[in-house]
Structures are given as structure tokens and as C-alpha cells.
Scaffold this motif. Structure first.
Motif, mmCIF file in Angstrom:
data_model
loop_
_atom_site.group_PDB
_atom_site.id
_atom_site.type_symbol
_atom_site.label_atom_id
_atom_site.label_comp_id
_atom_site.label_asym_id
_atom_site.label_seq_id
_atom_site.Cartn_x
_atom_site.Cartn_y
_atom_site.Cartn_z
ATOM 1 N N LEU A 117 -4.967 -0.996 -39.191
ATOM 2 C CA LEU A 117 -5.961 -1.201 -38.148
ATOM 3 C C LEU A 117 -5.349 -1.883 -36.935
ATOM 4 C CD1 LEU A 117 -8.792 -0.322 -38.392
ATOM 5 C CD2 LEU A 117 -9.427 -2.587 -39.138
ATOM 6 N N LEU A 124 -4.696 1.251 -28.919
ATOM 7 C CA LEU A 124 -5.881 1.415 -28.084
ATOM 8 C C LEU A 124 -5.747 0.568 -26.829
ATOM 9 C CD1 LEU A 124 -8.529 2.911 -28.399
ATOM 10 C CD2 LEU A 124 -9.519 0.830 -29.316
ATOM 11 N N LEU B 282 -16.083 9.854 -39.252
ATOM 12 C CA LEU B 282 -14.791 10.499 -38.993
ATOM 13 C C LEU B 282 -14.548 11.535 -40.080
ATOM 14 C CD1 LEU B 282 -12.745 7.294 -38.166
ATOM 15 C CD2 LEU B 282 -13.769 8.889 -36.564
ATOM 16 N N GLU C 4 -11.356 7.224 -29.515
ATOM 17 C CA GLU C 4 -10.341 6.343 -30.096
ATOM 18 C C GLU C 4 -10.959 5.013 -30.508
ATOM 19 O OE1 GLU C 4 -9.791 7.889 -27.139
ATOM 20 O OE2 GLU C 4 -8.417 9.426 -27.914
ATOM 21 N N PHE C 5 -11.815 4.511 -29.611
ATOM 22 C CA PHE C 5 -12.417 3.218 -29.899
ATOM 23 C C PHE C 5 -13.327 3.322 -31.117
ATOM 24 C CE2 PHE C 5 -15.428 -0.231 -29.370
ATOM 25 C CZ PHE C 5 -14.545 -1.278 -29.189
ATOM 26 N N TYR C 6 -14.092 4.425 -31.167
ATOM 27 C CA TYR C 6 -14.973 4.619 -32.313
ATOM 28 C C TYR C 6 -14.162 4.684 -33.596
ATOM 29 C CZ TYR C 6 -18.305 6.477 -35.574
ATOM 30 O OH TYR C 6 -19.088 6.634 -36.672
ATOM 31 N N GLN C 7 -13.010 5.351 -33.501
ATOM 32 C CA GLN C 7 -12.173 5.492 -34.698
ATOM 33 C C GLN C 7 -11.765 4.122 -35.232
ATOM 34 O OE1 GLN C 7 -8.437 7.365 -34.027
ATOM 35 N NE2 GLN C 7 -8.314 8.123 -36.122
ATOM 36 N N VAL C 8 -11.287 3.279 -34.319
ATOM 37 C CA VAL C 8 -10.849 1.947 -34.757
ATOM 38 C C VAL C 8 -12.019 1.185 -35.352
ATOM 39 C CG1 VAL C 8 -9.940 -0.246 -33.968
ATOM 40 C CG2 VAL C 8 -8.974 1.871 -33.102
ATOM 41 N N SER C 10 -14.783 2.375 -36.683
ATOM 42 C CA SER C 10 -15.220 2.955 -37.947
ATOM 43 C C SER C 10 -14.246 2.608 -39.071
ATOM 44 C CB SER C 10 -15.341 4.462 -37.789
ATOM 45 O OG SER C 10 -15.645 5.052 -39.003
ATOM 46 N N LEU C 11 -12.955 2.616 -38.732
ATOM 47 C CA LEU C 11 -11.964 2.273 -39.756
ATOM 48 C C LEU C 11 -12.093 0.813 -40.155
ATOM 49 C CD1 LEU C 11 -8.834 4.209 -38.541
ATOM 50 C CD2 LEU C 11 -10.174 4.632 -40.577
ATOM 51 N N ALA C 12 -12.460 -0.033 -39.186
ATOM 52 C CA ALA C 12 -12.646 -1.438 -39.526
ATOM 53 C C ALA C 12 -13.885 -1.610 -40.382
ATOM 54 C CB ALA C 12 -12.766 -2.268 -38.252
ATOM 55 N N MET C 13 -14.929 -0.846 -40.070
ATOM 56 C CA MET C 13 -16.200 -1.003 -40.774
ATOM 57 C C MET C 13 -16.128 -0.560 -42.235
ATOM 58 S SD MET C 13 -18.687 -2.224 -38.966
ATOM 59 C CE MET C 13 -20.313 -1.552 -39.276
ATOM 60 N N ARG C 14 -15.156 0.303 -42.568
ATOM 61 C CA ARG C 14 -15.187 0.808 -43.939
ATOM 62 C C ARG C 14 -14.970 -0.302 -44.968
ATOM 63 N NH1 ARG C 14 -9.642 4.131 -44.394
ATOM 64 N NH2 ARG C 14 -8.399 2.382 -43.739
ATOM 65 N N TYR C 15 -14.223 -1.345 -44.604
ATOM 66 C CA TYR C 15 -14.051 -2.461 -45.539
ATOM 67 C C TYR C 15 -15.375 -3.182 -45.735
ATOM 68 C CZ TYR C 15 -9.267 -1.401 -44.442
ATOM 69 O OH TYR C 15 -8.085 -0.728 -44.275
ATOM 70 N N TRP C 16 -16.109 -3.280 -44.652
ATOM 71 C CA TRP C 16 -17.426 -3.913 -44.683
ATOM 72 C C TRP C 16 -18.353 -3.122 -45.607
ATOM 73 C CZ3 TRP C 16 -20.510 -7.787 -43.969
ATOM 74 C CH2 TRP C 16 -21.833 -7.626 -43.576
ATOM 75 N N PHE C 17 -18.303 -1.804 -45.473
ATOM 76 C CA PHE C 17 -19.171 -0.968 -46.308
ATOM 77 C C PHE C 17 -18.774 -1.083 -47.780
ATOM 78 C CE2 PHE C 17 -19.810 1.858 -42.412
ATOM 79 C CZ PHE C 17 -20.995 1.234 -42.096
ATOM 80 N N ALA C 18 -17.477 -1.091 -48.025
ATOM 81 C CA ALA C 18 -17.034 -1.214 -49.421
ATOM 82 C C ALA C 18 -17.503 -2.542 -50.001
ATOM 83 C CB ALA C 18 -15.522 -1.105 -49.502
#
Lengths: 486, 414, 187
Positions: A117, A124, B282, C4-8, C10-18
Motif C-alpha cells: 500500500l 500516487l 476493483l 488510482e486514488f480509489y484503488q489505493v 479500496s486496497l487499504a479498506m480491505r484490511y478493515w473489511f477483513a
């Protein structure tokens, strides 16, 4: 009701077991096969990522650029066409015609799927376009080119299909790998796609072929391990064939070897003696040893996708069992696996897992992975390996593998010539597996030449290619393992 | 009062679930800035909160079952909204209908307590419903199991599931072997004619296990298992499409552009998800065929990862656990068998479809309860929960009655 | 918002979801556990929960003296096996002899399994012909005679058919008629 309640509980437990099975199976399959499924060329996520991320560079062990992406996003391969052609099967191509090349199997690194990340956020902020990781391989590009050239340099193998693999027998690192026929990844034409010789097929890792007499290494290991005193037993080999009713067993060229013991039989590659050995060891014993050498195993190497080798598991007829002694009747292996077997003999019975990645560095220069070697399995006791080493040395000094000899090097090896059918036509495969018994040059090799002309054997077609490779290694490798400037 | 509230495990669960959906829908809103996304980000947690906190007070309901079912339904809506918003909107409507249907089931279970159930009528009605698609239906994905009433399409096998459970539980509790046996045989035959093998497998195994629960005969269970295996082998020999399914299951990669495409795409999606997923919104979930019904579990694993996928499995386990507990607390074997049958139906259906997606067993076209897109499936799953809740509420009533009697006695003896 | 910003994000949020997923599972199981314990506590205070009365053994049986009270649940099996709801180990009684269930209108219904028999107040019951037992009814099977005693509040309109002169009223029966003097049902 009381008993009924107990049964309710039992059934609930049954459903829990089913769910536990699901969870365990799911985790198991994802953890074992996940990266293979992910790296499939059919995965649409990889295709989508390719639009956003420029694939990283691929380098050879000495830093020679093998593949890179230019500013317009087009993939380019090594400058030298000979290197491109020699390495295309190992690397893969940008069209995805070659399956499971580095380009496909290492998408995780090349397209930055594993970028952290922080890396992403950093990119970014800086606003620079994303680039994948740089992957440095353990292979030596000039050696691959040399192997490819050696195929054409000898009359027995010129223009033939085939494959060659060089491994470091101490670490398992793949030093070179080439497959023929080949093509230029920069110029893929319709003619290449329609070629009946299947130039996109990586024969070194995907072709499972009867190993012929090279399998005598495994048979001899089985005999030495399971039949005590076998070395002293002598056998009279005449020109008569061994008759099994519908099949007969003869020696190469219908010759005879006189009275031989195991050692001479190995050196002279006497089929009749090894047929007897196989019958005496029995199919269970043969199967056990073959499986210890990796036959019938599901190869799940971390860096390479290798087709599984097979050894017949059902009880064979007496002819089939006898033929197992010299690598016919349903036994099949890839060149890479046979190279691992040679490496296992050299390494005192310990086969190393073949590795391909030397180092992975991110675009920002951070190292993500560096080479580590790990044993694949112990295939035989060191004492047996020691005897086989001596046998294989004798093959090159006085037996069928004399053409592999290189002055100044202790070359050991075993030749093989296997008969099979391909699309209904008889085809002969020539094999040579061997290694250098040198501490400074710990290399094992396997050469496969397909569709030999009549009168040509593995010893005359494949062994000279191995000799060329060993010569190259002798001339170009410094004792520290580096590559000397030519 | 505050301390009391803090100790309530229901509220703690509801809070986490609401937080989950709020953040997930908000994230999806940030992706495409469509007002519906923002609306859902508030509406879904709000609805869950209201129904979890209020419904158990208004109506005799089991709070945990309700909360888990709501969580799974909302997960379905979330994933559908992520992949194809149009599906999510119509799923929301079905969800509303299904909650109403669930309460109808709770009510139905409560009122039939003292009445005889018109089992014969139910059985004839179910057989008629199952026969309807053979007459009116048309073939979808190789199975002829839908009927169309105007613009609404209904899958009768989903509705018959409920009456099957009621008839089976009733007749088994009264030990009327032949009545239920003939009825179940008729249902299975009609399902076979529809080529709906997944549902037939489900009916068969639930019927067999319920009979084992009521009768306890291990021999009949063994005979039933053997018979089922025999039927499976015969089906494999007789039907070409069963053979094809099994071949795909054994090696989907052999033909990954053709027959194995679904399974391979599903496996690649799950593998791409790895532990934490590719990130919500995604990835390429829409490249999986039938991502909205059969393969929705693969989409969940792709988007949220294997860890979350295991959590979803664990939620189903909790559901089964609760269902079994309720069945075990029932005082009458009819209620016990009803709750157990509904639980088994949900559990086995989940196993069959997730096992199919993970390539543990051959893929059969059943839906993932609560999550998969489809009104019939959602309504029938919620009705199953309704049946279990009805039994739970009866158990609660009985216990309350006992408490009152005990209190009365204490007063008298004082 | 840029892809790109959404990607970052969303990738950060996946830990939160887990994390939330795991929390949801933990909370659900915690709830299951809590409810289980609460239920156990409640049932401990209600020893009669799920029972409608007792059957009293009228004559001495092997290993079961007269006046032994056997708890009767709403539904179940009577047989000689220990796992039965009413275990009655006596010769002549089959492993699973009869099914019974409580019917709020008729009383305790008795239905022997196929080829098993018993009598209720002298009348023979069979699989095809189940009989109802009321408060005070006597069930006779093999050498055993059992008298049913329903708990207060569960008596039905159905009247006991036994006659006083056939058998003397038992102590347990006596208790049953006077709900105010309930004995301890756990005995």
C-alpha cells in the motif's frame, strides 16, 4: 425425543464437518495452486493490470537485459536474436503463446500485484506511471544461446526438435534452459503459429517422454538399495533376445555385452541385465524408488511449472516390468526432471528444488525476494549415490557417453535412446543426462534430441551438446561462480 | 440501563454489521458517485439496525437468526451492487417481500400448533407446482425449472422446499412412512424430469437425514446413502450432461475455453483474491459467468479475500448451530423435525454450491442461500428461517408458560 | 475521484473489511455462547420444563421398586433401553415399545409400535388403535403397571377411567389431585 435430540446434534455435527471440509479444502487449494491459477494467461485481472502497469524488466544472472517495456508500453526482448530465440520458452512472450513462461508465471511480480500500500500511495503522490518489479533470473543467457547453437553444430542434432536444461546441483538454480524448435518473440507470424513442430511448446518442462536408458540410474539405485550383493552378480548377455511372448527385449543395435555385472551393464547400457534387475526388484520396489525420485509426484515448484512425470502404478505384466528397467513401458519424464535426477546423484542423493528467481526488486529499488535453495527430497542414501557417481563417471570415460568427455573436467553421465510413437509414427528420442563432478562447477545437464536418424543414439546425438555446454562453463565460469568476461 | 445495554450481545453484533455495510457502500459510492450508492450506505445499516432491534420486540423472533440472515442478505445486495446495480435494486425489492414472507411463516408455524395440517392438500399442491414447469416452462441453463407468470418468473422447486419440509416433518412425527415416502419420491421424480439435479440431490439428502433423525435407523441411513450413490452412478451413466459435469469437475483446465470456463474463471477469481481480496470495487468479478447467482461466492472471495470468505462460511455455521439448538429445544417432534429440516436444507444447500465453486464436488446449479440473486431463492431461504423462528418462538412460549407455572407454585407454597 | 486514488483507498479498506468480518463472526459466536448459558441457567431453575407429569410404577420390577416415578415429557418413546424417554427395563418390554405424545385435548396418547401391545385402563392399544391416557390412567405392559399423573394445569376434559376399587389410590396420585402440595419432581 431424547434420542431424537441426540440425532439432531449428530446431524448438526455432520453439517459442521462438511463446512470444515469446505474451509480446509478451500484453504489448501488456494495456498497450493492459487498462484498457478492466478498466473494463468486466461486470468482477465492480469490483462486489466497490463493496461495500468508497465511490466518490470527481466534480467539474467549477470544483469543482461532479457525483457523490458519501452515508453509506449511495448514489450521488447534481448537485443541479440540468438539469445531471444534460445530463451523464449523460458521467458514466454508478450502475446501469451508460450504458457507458463516467466512473463506469465511471475505476473505477480512483473505487474506489481504484490506492491504494498505504501508503494502505491507513494506512486500516487509522485504521479509517476506505475512500473512492475524487476526480476533477475538465475539463468545465464549466453549459456542458453550456446546450448541452442550446439544443437545446430552437431550433425546428429542439427535441425532436430529437442530441449536442454542445466541446473546447479548444489542449489537447484536453473542455469540454462532451452527448447527447440524456437521462434523470435519480436516477430511472431502466422506461419509460426501453424508450425506442426509446435514451437510455442516448452519441451524442457512440458514434454513427458520415455527416458529410455537414462532411467537405468533409477533402476540401478533401486537395485543397489534393495538387492544386497547385486554388484557381484554376473549375467551373460548374448545376442539372443529375451522373449516375453508378444514382446522381445533386445539391446541397442542387437548387440551383446558378454558376461557383465551391474557396473559393466550400466556402463554399456545393457538392457537385458536391467530387465533382470527390474524383475528381481519387483514392481513395488521399482515403484517405491521411482516415486522417491519424484515420479508420480505433483510438482508444485515455486518458480517453475513442470509437467508431472509418470511411472505405472498398476501391477504390470512381466514384460512391462522388465521394460521398466530401461525406462520404457509407460514411464515418462520431462527433461527438467531427468536433469534433477542427475543433479540428485551428484549431490549425494539429495535433489534440490529447481529455482529460477535470483532476486526481485521493486521499482523503487527495494529487494522483495532473494534466492534461497531448499531440498526437494532425498531420493537415495549417500552410499548408493556414491556408487552411481562412480558408474556415471565410467560411462563417460569408457562407456556409451564418451562423446561427453571434456578435457580437464570430471564429466559423469548416462546416455539413453528411447523408442516411442508420436501420432502413430515410431520416433526415437536421444537422451544424455550428466553432471560435472567439480566443486567449483557444480552443474548438471540434461539434453534431449527428438526424432533421431537411424543409427544415431543418445550417446552420439545428445552427449556432444552436453560436452559443448561443459566446455563453455569451463571457459567462462570463475571458481567463485561468476561469469568471466570472454 | 446502560450497563444492561452494553452487555447485550445482539447490539454489539448489530453495530459491527452496520459499520461494515456503511463503510462498504460508502466506498462504492466514492467509486462511481451515483446517489443510489450514498442512499444505500445509509439505508442498509439503518434497516438492519431497525429490524435487528425492533422486530424481536414486535414479533416473537429469534434475534440471532434474524441478524445473521440480514447480514447475509445485505452482503448479497452489496456484492450485486458492486457488480451490477440493476440486480441490486431488484434484489432489494425481493428482500422486502422475503421479510414479509418470513413473518408469514413464523405466524403459520404458530397457528398450526393446535390444528391438523392439511398435509394431503399441501402434497398435491406441491406436486402440481413441480409439474408446472414441465408443461409451461422453458429451458434455462439446461434445466426446465422455471414458470413465468406475466413478467415474474418463479422457481417452483424453491417454494416446494417449504411444503416438502412441512409434509415430511408432519408425517415422520406421526410415523406415517409411506405417505411421506411416496410424496418425496414424486418430488424427486419430477425434479429429475426437469433435470434439476442439484435440487433433487438437496431434497434427497434432506429427506434421508430427516428420516434418520426421526427414526434413528442406521441401516436405513446406510441403505439410503448407498441408494443415493447408486442413483448418482446411474445418472452418470445415463445422462450426458452429468458426465460432462463430472469431467469438468475432475479437470476444468482440460477445456478452459469451453465447458470448464465457468469453474476456471471462478477459481481464478478466488485465487486472485488471495487472503485479503483485490479490493472492493476493483478486479474483474463480471468476467465470471453467472457471477450473480451460482458463482457469487467466488465474487465475494475475489473482492474481500479468502479470510472474509471463511468468515461467511462461519456465519453459515453459526446459523446451522442456532437452527440445531432450536430443533433440540423443541418439545414436539414435528417442530423439532421442521426446524432441523430447514436447518439442514440451508446448510446442505450452502455446502453444495460452495463446494461446487471451490471444485470440491461437481458443480450443481443451486443458489447460495440469502446471497445469490433471485427472488425465489431469497424468499424461500427467508421462509426457511421463518420456519425455524416459528419453532423458536413456540419453544420460548413453552418456556415462559413453565416459568409462570413454576412461579405460581412458588407463590402457592409460600 | 481518480481511479488510482480509489484503488489505493479500496486496497487499504480491505484490511478493515477483513477485520470487521472476523469481528462479526466472533460476535455471533459470542452471542450463541451467551444464549446457551442463559438457557442453561433458566432450565436449571425449571426442573419441570418440558415435562407433563410422571408415571408411577405400581409393582416391584427388576431394579425398579414400586412407587418409582418416571418423568414424562411431551413426546417420546417408552422402552427397555436406557436412552428411551421413559426407560423401563423389564422382561417382556421391547427396546422401543411404544410412542407417546401429549395432546392437549385428549391427554397422553399411547401408540405401541407394530406387533407390540399394551393396555390402557384394561383396553388393548395397538399401532392402528392408539389410546389416550388421562390423569390417573393405568398403563399395563408386560409385567409392569404404570399410573399416569399429570401436572396441575395440564389436566384435560378427559376423565380418568380407572375405578377406585380396582387398585388402591397411590400416594403420588393423591398429590396430583391437590396441586398445592406438589412434591419435588426431581425425585
Amino acid at each position: 425425543m431424547k434420542q431424537q435430540r441426540l440425532r439432531y446434534k449428530l446431524l448438526a455435527l455432520f453439517v459442521f464437518c462438511l463446512f470444515a471440509l469446505l474451509a480446509v479444502y478451500g484453504c489448501y487449494s488456494i495456498l497450493t495452486y492459487g498462484n498457478r491459477w492466478f498466473a494463468s494467461s486466461r486470468n482477465p485481472r492480469v490483462r486489466a493490470q497490463k493496461e495500468q502497469v508497465a511490466a518490470g524488466d527481466i534480467l539474467d544472472r549477470d544483469g543482461l537485459l532479457l525483457a523490458t517495456t519501452d515508453a509506449s508500453g511495448t514489450r521488447h526482448y534481448a537485443e541479440d536474436e540468438a539469445v531471444r530465440r534460445a530463451m523464449v520458452h523460458l521467458l514466454g512472450d508478450s502475446e501469451g503463446q508460450v504458457s507458463n513462461g516467466v512473463e506469465a508465471f511471475q505476473t505477480n511480480y512483473l505487474y506489481g500485484f504484490d506492491d504494498s500500500l505504501l508503494d502505491l500511495a507513494g506512486g500516487l503522490v509522485s504521479g509517476s506511471p506505475r512500473t512492475g518489479n524487476t526480476v533477475r533470473l538465475t539463468v545465464s543467457a549466453p549459456l542458453c544461446a550456446e546450448l541452442a547453437a550446439a544443437f545446430d553444430a552437431h550433425a546428429g542434432s542439427a535441425g532436430k526438435r529437442g530441449a536442454a536444461v542445466v541446473l546447479n546441483w548444489k542449489t537447484g538454480a536453473v542455469e540454462a534452459l532451452t527448447s527447440r524448435p524456437s521462434f523470435d518473440p519480436e516477430a511472431i507470424t502466422a506461419a509460426i503459429k501453424g508450425d506442426p513442430g509446435q514451437p510455442f511448446w516448452n519441451r524442457a518442462t512440458q514434454a513427458v517422454i520415455p527416458p529410455g536408458s537414462t532411467f537405468k540410474v533409477v533402476a540401478a539405485a533401486a537395485a543397489l538399495e534393495q538387492l544386497s550383493g547385486i554388484e557381484e552378480v554376473s549375467f551373460t548377455c548374448t545376442t539372443d533376445v529375451l522373449d516375453f511372448g508378444d514382446h522381445v527385449i533386445a539391446d541397442y543395435g542387437g548387440g551383446s555385452h558378454g558376461t557383465v555385472r551391474l557396473r559393466e551393464a550400466f556402463i554399456q547400457s545393457c538392457n537385458k541385465m536391467f530387465a533382470n534387475v527390474a524383475v528381481n526388484v519387483g514392481w513395488r520396489g521399482m515403484l517405491r524408488t521411482a516415486e522417491r525420485f519424484g515420479f508420480n509426484d505433483n510438482f508444485l515448484f515455486r518458480d517453475l511449472v513442470v509437467e508431472n512425470s509418470s511411472y505405472p502404478t498398476s501391477a504390470p505384466s512381466s514384460y512391462e516390468l522388465a521394460a521398466c528397467g530401461f525406462g520404457q513401458s509407460g514411464i515418462a519424464a520431462t527433461p527438467l526432471h531427468l536433469c534433477m535426477i542427475a543433479a540428485g546423484v551428484a549431490n549425494g542423493g539429495v535433489m534440490m528444488e529447481p529455482r529460477l528467481l535470483q532476486e526481485v526488486t521493486s521499482a523503487s529499488g527495494r529487494r522483495k525476494l532473494s534466492f534461497s535453495s531448499s531440498p526437494y527430497r532425498t531420493c537415495m542414501p549417500a552410499s548408493v549415490a556414491g556408487k552411481l557417481q562412480e558408474y556415471m563417471r565410467a560411462v563417460v570415460t569408457q562407456g556409451t557417453g564418451r562423446q561427453a568427455a571434456v578435457s580437464g573436467l570430471k564429466v559423469c553421465g548416462k546416455t539413453g535412446t528411447a523408442d516411442s510413437t508420436l501420432d502413430g509414427n515410431p520416433v526415437t528420442y536421444g537422451w544424455f543426462i550428466g553432471y560435472l563432478d567439480e566443486e567449483d562447477l557444480p552443474y548438471a545437464i540434461c539434453v534431449l534430441v527428438e526424432d533421431l536418424d537411424s543409427g544415431v543414439s543418445g550417446g552420439s546425438a545428445a552427449a556432444p551438446i552436453a560436452a559443448d555446454a561443459f566446455r563453455w562453463l569451463r571457459d567462462h565460469r570463475t571458481p567463485e561462480g561468476g561469469t568471466a568476461a570472454p | 440501563m446502560r450497563a444492561e445495554k452494553r452487555r447485550d450481545p445482539g447490539q454489539r453484533l448489530t453495530m459491527v454489521v452496520c459499520l461494515f455495510y456503511f463503510s462498504a457502500f460508502l466506498l462504492l459510492f466514492l467509486r462511481d458517485f451515483v446517489w443510489q450508492g450514498l442512499a444505500l450506505a445509509f439505508a442498509v445499516p439503518f434497516t438492519i439496525f431497525l429490524s435487528n432491534r425492533l422486530l424481536p420486540k414486535l414479533f416473537p423472533a429469534d434475534g440471532l437468526l434474524l441478524a445473521l440472515a440480514h447480514f447475509l442478505c445485505a452482503l448479497g445486495i452489496l456484492v450485486l451492487y458492486d457488480t451490477n446495480p440493476a440486480y441490486a435494486y431488484s434484489q432489494t425489492v425481493s428482500y422486502g417481500v422475503s421479510v414479509a414472507a418470513m413473518f408469514f411463516c413464523v405466524w403459520a408455524v404458530r397457528i398450526v400448533r393446535s390444528r391438523r395440517i392439511p398435509v394431503f392438500f399441501l402434497a398435491v399442491l406441491s406436486l402440481g407446482l413441480l409439474a408446472a414447469p414441465l408443461v409451461f416452462g422453458r429451458e434455462i441453463y439446461g434445466a426446465k425449472n422455471w414458470i413465468f407468470v406475466g413478467s415474474v418468473s418463479v422457481q417452483p422447486s424453491e417454494v416446494v422446499k417449504l411444503s416438502l419440509l412441512v409434509v415430511l416433518a408432519y408425517c415422520m412425527a406421526r410415523r406415517r412412512f409411506w405417505s411421506w415416502f411416496l410424496f418425496a419420491l414424486g418430488c424427486l421424480g419430477l425434479l429429475m424430469l426437469q433435470k434439476d439435479l442439484g435440487t433433487a440431490l438437496l431434497y434427497y439428502s434432506v429427506g434421508m437425514l430427516m428420516f434418520f433423525a426421526s427414526d434413528g435407523s442406521v441401516w436405513i441411513l446406510a441403505a439410503g446413502t448407498l441408494g443415493g450413490a447408486g442413483a448418482a452412478v446411474m445418472g452418470f451413466r445415463m445422462f450426458a450432461h452429468v458426465k460432462r459435469r463430472v469431467a469438468i469437475w475432475r479437470n476444468p483446465w482440460a477445456n478452459y475455453d469451453g465447458a470448464g470456463y465457468q469453474l476456471v474463471q471462478g477459481l481464478m477469481a478466488i485465487a486472485s483474491g488471495d487472503l485479503f481480496g483485490v479490493g472492493l470495487g476493483l478486479g474483474s468479478p463480471r468476467t465470471i459467468p453467472v457471477y450473480h447467482t451460482d458463482f457469487i461466492y467466488a465474487v465475494i472471495c475475489e473482492q474481500f479475500g479468502m479470510i472474509f470468505g471463511l468468515c461467511v462460511l462461519a456465519i453459515y455455521v453459526a446459523l446451522v448451530w442456532r437452527g440445531a439448538t432450536i430443533a433440540m429445544a423443541a418439545r414436539h417432534s414435528f417442530h423439532g423435525l421442521l426446524a432441523l429440516g430447514a436447518t439442514l436444507m440451508l446448510g446442505l444447500q450452502t455446502f453444495v454450491i460452495i463446494g461446487g465453486v471451490l471444485k470440491l464436488i461437481p458443480l450443481t446449479g443451486v443458489t447460495l442461500p440469502f446471497i445469490s440473486y433471485g427472488g425465489s431463492s431469497l424468499v424461500s431461504s427467508m421462509c426457511l428461517i421463518g420456519l425455524i423462528q416459528g419453532v423458536a418462538s413456540l419453544n420460548e412460549d413453552d418456556l415462559m408458560e413453565d416459568t409462570e407455572i413454576a412461579l405460581g407454585r412458588e407463590e402457592m407454597s409460600m | 475521484m481518480s481511479a488510482e486514488f480509489y484503488q489505493v483507498l479500496s486496497l487499504a479498506m480491505r484490511y478493515w473489511f477483513a477485520l470487521l468480518g472476523i469481528l462479526i463472526v466472533l460476535r455471533s459466536f459470542y452471542w450463541l455462547h451467551k444464549d446457551r448459558r442463559a438457557r442453561h441457567r433458566r432450565l436449571r431453575r425449571l426442573p419441570d420444563a418440558g415435562l407433563i407429569g410422571e408415571m408411577v410404577v405400581l409393582s416391584d420390577l427388576e431394579g425398579m421398586p414400586a412407587q418409582t416415578a418416571l418423568a414424562v415429557p411431551y413426546e417420546g418413546i417408552l422402552g427397555s433401553v436406557r436412552g428411551c424417554d421413559i426407560p423401563l427395563p423389564a422382561p417382556g418390554i421391547q427396546a422401543r415399545h411404544l410412542d407417546f405424545w401429549y395432546d392437549s385435548r385428549q391427554g397422553l396418547m399411547i401408540r405401541p409400535r407394530k406387533n407390540r401391545y399394551c393396555t390402557v385402563d384394561g383396553e388393548e392399544a395397538s399401532f392402528r388403535h392408539p389410546l389416550a391416557m388421562g390423569h390417573g390412567s393405568i398403563l399395563q405392559l408386560g409385567p409392569a403397571a404404570l399410573r399416569l399423573r399429570l401436572f396441575a394445569g395440564l389436566e384435560t376434559e378427559y376423565h380418568a377411567r380407572f375405578q377406585d376399587d380396582v387398585l388402591p389410590p397411590t400416594e403420588a396420585m393423591h398429590y396430583g389431585v391437590q396441586p398445592g402440595k406438589e412434591p419435588d419432581h426431581e425425585s
